[in-house]
Scaffold this motif. Structure first.
Motif, PDB file in Angstrom:
ATOM      1  N   ASN A 334      19.084 -16.487 -29.737  1.00  0.00           N
ATOM      2  CA  ASN A 334      18.835 -17.740 -30.458  1.00  0.00           C
ATOM      3  C   ASN A 334      18.109 -18.768 -29.597  1.00  0.00           C
ATOM      4  O   ASN A 334      18.281 -19.974 -29.783  1.00  0.00           O
ATOM      5  CB  ASN A 334      20.148 -18.335 -30.983  1.00  0.00           C
ATOM      6  N   ASP A 375       8.649 -16.396 -32.253  1.00  0.00           N
ATOM      7  CA  ASP A 375       9.817 -15.647 -32.720  1.00  0.00           C
ATOM      8  C   ASP A 375       9.529 -15.107 -34.112  1.00  0.00           C
ATOM      9  O   ASP A 375       8.677 -15.631 -34.842  1.00  0.00           O
ATOM     10  CB  ASP A 375      11.044 -16.561 -32.775  1.00  0.00           C
ATOM     11  N   TYR A 382      17.524 -12.728 -37.045  1.00  0.00           N
ATOM     12  CA  TYR A 382      16.699 -13.756 -36.388  1.00  0.00           C
ATOM     13  C   TYR A 382      17.281 -14.170 -35.031  1.00  0.00           C
ATOM     14  O   TYR A 382      16.771 -15.085 -34.389  1.00  0.00           O
ATOM     15  CB  TYR A 382      16.579 -14.993 -37.283  1.00  0.00           C
ATOM     16  N   THR A 383      18.367 -13.501 -34.595  1.00  0.00           N
ATOM     17  CA  THR A 383      19.009 -13.891 -33.335  1.00  0.00           C
ATOM     18  C   THR A 383      18.186 -13.533 -32.103  1.00  0.00           C
ATOM     19  O   THR A 383      18.012 -14.371 -31.215  1.00  0.00           O
ATOM     20  CB  THR A 383      20.410 -13.269 -33.248  1.00  0.00           C
ATOM     21  N   ARG A 385      15.250 -13.511 -29.771  1.00  0.00           N
ATOM     22  CA  ARG A 385      14.045 -14.350 -29.716  1.00  0.00           C
ATOM     23  C   ARG A 385      13.135 -13.848 -28.600  1.00  0.00           C
ATOM     24  O   ARG A 385      13.528 -13.798 -27.437  1.00  0.00           O
ATOM     25  CB  ARG A 385      14.418 -15.805 -29.437  1.00  0.00           C
ATOM     26  N   THR A 390       9.156 -20.731 -29.824  1.00  0.00           N
ATOM     27  CA  THR A 390      10.357 -20.405 -30.573  1.00  0.00           C
ATOM     28  C   THR A 390      10.321 -21.073 -31.941  1.00  0.00           C
ATOM     29  O   THR A 390       9.732 -22.152 -32.115  1.00  0.00           O
ATOM     30  CB  THR A 390      11.616 -20.815 -29.779  1.00  0.00           C
ATOM     31  N   ASP A 392      13.060 -21.752 -35.198  1.00  0.00           N
ATOM     32  CA  ASP A 392      14.444 -21.668 -35.653  1.00  0.00           C
ATOM     33  C   ASP A 392      14.468 -21.476 -37.170  1.00  0.00           C
ATOM     34  O   ASP A 392      14.641 -22.427 -37.933  1.00  0.00           O
ATOM     35  CB  ASP A 392      15.210 -22.933 -35.267  1.00  0.00           C
ATOM     36  N   THR A 395      17.748 -22.664 -39.100  1.00  0.00           N
ATOM     37  CA  THR A 395      18.227 -24.051 -39.002  1.00  0.00           C
ATOM     38  C   THR A 395      17.130 -25.101 -39.140  1.00  0.00           C
ATOM     39  O   THR A 395      17.440 -26.283 -39.271  1.00  0.00           O
ATOM     40  CB  THR A 395      18.946 -24.278 -37.660  1.00  0.00           C
ATOM     41  N   ASP A 396      15.879 -24.701 -39.113  1.00  0.00           N
ATOM     42  CA  ASP A 396      14.771 -25.667 -39.138  1.00  0.00           C
ATOM     43  C   ASP A 396      13.859 -25.385 -40.329  1.00  0.00           C
ATOM     44  O   ASP A 396      12.979 -24.518 -40.249  1.00  0.00           O
ATOM     45  CB  ASP A 396      13.974 -25.592 -37.834  1.00  0.00           C
TER      46      ASP A 396
END
Length: 456
Positions: A334, A375, A382-383, A385, A390, A392, A395-396
């Motif tokens: 991550n 990534d 998706y863990t 990377r 990067t 996310d 979360t993003d």
């Protein structure tokens, strides 16, 4: 029974190619290692060296049509949902510009069959138009496209026919591949026919009971046939099928494939990530008595000197043939710092040090692609990377590309043509048994004035 045993063995070897730990074997360590090579990295890789970045289609593009992999995700509720990956399909101009800003000379992408042929005999011009724009943008930004024809994904209608179990798969695959070659040969790309075939086989065996032995034969057949077709359409083309190198077991894992396609490889494409992990003598069980899960990719052994032996292996198997590192990188969990403190910049510099050593020792190394520019979706999660930038995904919502420490490092390396002559690796060579035995013990490489790192 004998044929079934062969299939089972091949399937087991295929699993190893997914970068899982491979049990080590006892090898004798020389009492007195040979002297170290000349000091430092022995010079840059030169102005003609092909520095690049790599990505695939499905893992990055998003907006995915029906395919075998969308079905695999649906069938595995414990996996991360695909969403739109990192939305490369919409954001590719910015990502191509990021690659160009590094000084990259090559940008590797995949051309997704599922996007081009949504139904049997039906070709989607909009799907081709996306790749037209993408390939042209790569060229406009001063880079050479490296195009992958098959990065483990095929249309959903082909999955319904049985995928690689379908007797018509070879003809269907070749029909798509010929259309792609006809469309893009004028851009003079480098071609990758099938990405890491043995790992591909492993996925198909696990997800739909594909016969590993039969699929290996079919993959070799499509590679050999499309190789000939590419050279008819693009006579000076460079064509390969990249192998996922498995330290300590490469001859057994990828050897059967390379024996079938070696005569039709213009260069040897090598993907290298991990060294050998010693076997676990005491298995760890969970409180309920079940076995603990296998380690995540970010917990597998990082041994950058192993890339030297991967290149040495193929320089000896195919003397004089060009070598190209088509994929190489380092995973984090991550995007967090690694528990061992090893940074992406450290790993990149150390790897380039060993590339320079390989080149100086006579290996015909012509290029290196960093996996990956950003990534992406690592086949169920998706863990892990790997990106220079990067993203996310979970979360993003903005999917912002955030530079890691290695962005500036790679730009410096490309500008200089490598690391300085006096560079000393951050991570010194591991015990030879943990790198790529027996070769790493028969002729261990050393760093001048340094003591090999102890086994972890």
């Amino acid at each position: 029974m004998r044929r079934r045993l062969h299939r089972l063995v091949l399937a087991g070897l295929a699993a190893a190619a997914m970068l899982l730990p491979v049990a080590s074997v006892a090898y004798a360590t020389p009492a007195t290692p040979p002297p170290a090579a000349a000091a430092g990295s022995r010079g840059s890789l030169g102005p003609d060296f092909l520095w690049g970045v790599a990505a695939s289609g499905f893992q990055s593009e998003g907006h995915a049509p029906d395919s075998n992999w969308m079905r695999y995700i649906d069938a595995n509720p414990g996996w991360d949902r695909y969403r739109d990956a990192i939305d490369f399909r919409s954001r590719y101009p910015g990502d191509v510009a990021l690659a160009a800003s590094l000084g990259s000379k090559v940008f590797r992408i995949g051309i997704e069959w599922a996007r081009l042929q949504p139904e049997p005999g039906v070709w989607d011009e909009d799907g081709f138009a996306f790749y037209d724009r993408l390939v042209d943008d790569i060229v406009t930004n001063g880079m050479e496209p490296m195009l992958t024809l098959d990065h483990w994904v095929y249309p959903g209608w082909e999955a319904e026919r049985g995928g690689w179990r379908n007797p018509g798969m070879v003809d269907d695959w070749l029909a798509n591949a010929r259309k792609v070659v006809d469309r893009y040969a004028s851009r003079n790309p480098v071609w990758v026919t099938v990405n890491e075939p043995v790992a591909y086989i492993m996925h198909e065996v696990r997800q739909n009971d594909t016969d590993a032995d039969q699929m290996l034969g079919k993959v070799a057949q499509v590679h050999n046939q499309i190789y000939d077709y590419i050279h008819q359409v693009q006579p000076k083309a460079l064509v390969t099928s990249n192998v996922g190198y498995v330290a300590g077991s490469e001859s057994q894992v990828n050897g059967p494939l390379m024996d079938r396609i070696g005569d039709k490889l213009d260069f040897i494409g090598v993907d290298y990530y991990f060294g050998l992990e010693p076997p676990k003598t005491n298995a760890v069980n969970l409180p309920d008595g079940s076995a603990a899960p296998p380690p995540g990719m970010w917990e597998l052994p990082i041994r950058p000197e192993g890339i030297y032996y991967a290149l040495q292996h193929y320089s000896q198997k195919f003397p004089g043939k060009p070598l190209w590192v088509v994929e190489n990188g380092m995973p984090t969990e991550n995007g967090k710092p690694r528990a061992d403190g090893y940074t992406r910049s450290d790993h990149l510099r150390d790897t380039v040090y060993w590339l320079q050593r390989a080149k100086a020792d006579g290996m015909n190394l012509v290029g290196y692609n960093y996996w990956s520019l950003t990534d992406n979706y690592e086949w169920g999660s998706y863990t892990p990377r790997f990106g220079l930038y990067t993203v996310d995904v979970l979360t993003d919502p903005s999917l912002t590309r955030k530079p890691t420490d290695a962005v500036g490092t790679y730009r410096q390396i490309i500008t200089a043509g490598g690391v300085p002559a006096g560079y000393e690796p951050v991570r010194l060579p591991s015990d030879c048994h943990l790198v790529d035995p027996p070769a790493s013990c028969d002729s261990p490489v050393t760093v001048p004035s340094a003591v090999p790192a102890p086994a972890p």
